[in-house]
Design an enzyme around this catalytic site. Structure first.
Site, mmCIF file in Angstrom:
data_model
loop_
_atom_site.group_PDB
_atom_site.id
_atom_site.type_symbol
_atom_site.label_atom_id
_atom_site.label_comp_id
_atom_site.label_asym_id
_atom_site.label_seq_id
_atom_site.Cartn_x
_atom_site.Cartn_y
_atom_site.Cartn_z
ATOM 1 N N SER A 76 -7.837 10.203 34.911
ATOM 2 C CA SER A 76 -9.267 9.988 35.050
ATOM 3 C C SER A 76 -9.932 11.202 34.698
ATOM 4 O O SER A 76 -9.911 12.094 33.682
ATOM 5 C CB SER A 76 -9.774 9.456 36.505
ATOM 6 O OG SER A 76 -11.057 9.087 36.602
ATOM 7 N N HIS B 115 -9.678 6.078 31.485
ATOM 8 C CA HIS B 115 -10.295 4.946 31.804
ATOM 9 C C HIS B 115 -11.902 4.955 31.842
ATOM 10 O O HIS B 115 -12.305 6.431 31.900
ATOM 11 C CB HIS B 115 -9.631 4.133 33.095
ATOM 12 C CG HIS B 115 -9.911 5.016 34.369
ATOM 13 N ND1 HIS B 115 -9.674 4.457 35.813
ATOM 14 C CD2 HIS B 115 -10.651 6.217 34.634
ATOM 15 C CE1 HIS B 115 -9.880 5.412 36.688
ATOM 16 N NE2 HIS B 115 -10.609 6.260 36.058
#
Length: 198
Positions: free
Chosen positions: A103, A128
């Site tokens: 992330s 993501h």
């Protein structure tokens, strides 16, 4: 860094002509221009990392800073504070993933100076779309939904800038959790090289 874990941080004792000096291990490594970004990215940790980056730049703006990353990600605003500081300062920043960079951790890993972004062989990286949740009146939920779409577009542009991937590829690849090995992260452009040894 959690205050109750301070008793678990190793101490390094150095001898000098003026006697002994004790450092916690992170302070000693900071003397070598090494910053550890470990654990979830949140405001307190981001402020510490930003302060360390600014301090090291003020000490010597022409010398590389080494940012070691082992993070599952975390707050977008805290991560972007670190990212913006990395881009703002004059010093080159070498990033090295140890363990994981997921992330916001992956975004900070790829934000290092081109040619100086590394990972150890058994790391995992994950990209993501940003997570968000909000409850309240429908009009407020809509405002927050629009904001998270803007944040997603901004993060995708940052990944595009640093990886060299086209925006459509970034959009597709960040639609769901997308895990990569060190070799896959190299092919994708998140990092430049996998390091097995110094």
């Amino acid at each position: 860094m959690n205050i109750k874990n301070l008793n678990q941080i190793p101490i390094v004792v150095e001898q000098s002509a003026r006697g002994e000096r004790a450092y916690d291990i992170y302070s000693r490594l900071l003397k070598e221009r090494i910053i550890f970004l470990v654990g979830p990215i949140e405001d307190y940790m981001a402020n510490v990392v930003v302060a360390q980056l600014l301090f090291l730049e003020s000490e010597n703006p022409d010398k590389d800073i080494h940012l070691y990353i082992n993070s599952p990600g975390g707050s977008v605003s805290a991560g972007l504070a670190i990212y913006d500081t990395m881009q703002f300062i004059k010093s080159d920043i070498s990033t090295l993933c140890i363990g994981q960079a997921a992330s916001m951790g992956a975004l900070l890993l790829t934000a290092g100076t081109k040619g100086k972004r590394f990972a150890l062989p058994n790391v995992r990286c994950m990209i993501h779309q940003p997570l968000g949740g909000f409850s309240g009146q429908a009009s407020d939920v809509d405002i927050h939904a629009q904001e998270i779409l803007k944040v997603r577009a901004n993060l995708n542009q940052i990944f595009k800038l640093h990886t060299g991937q086209v925006i459509k590829t970034i959009q597709k690849d960040t639609d769901r959790d997308n895990f990569m090995s060190a070799d896959e992260a190299t092919k994708y452009g998140l990092i430049d090289k996998v390091l097995a040894k110094r």
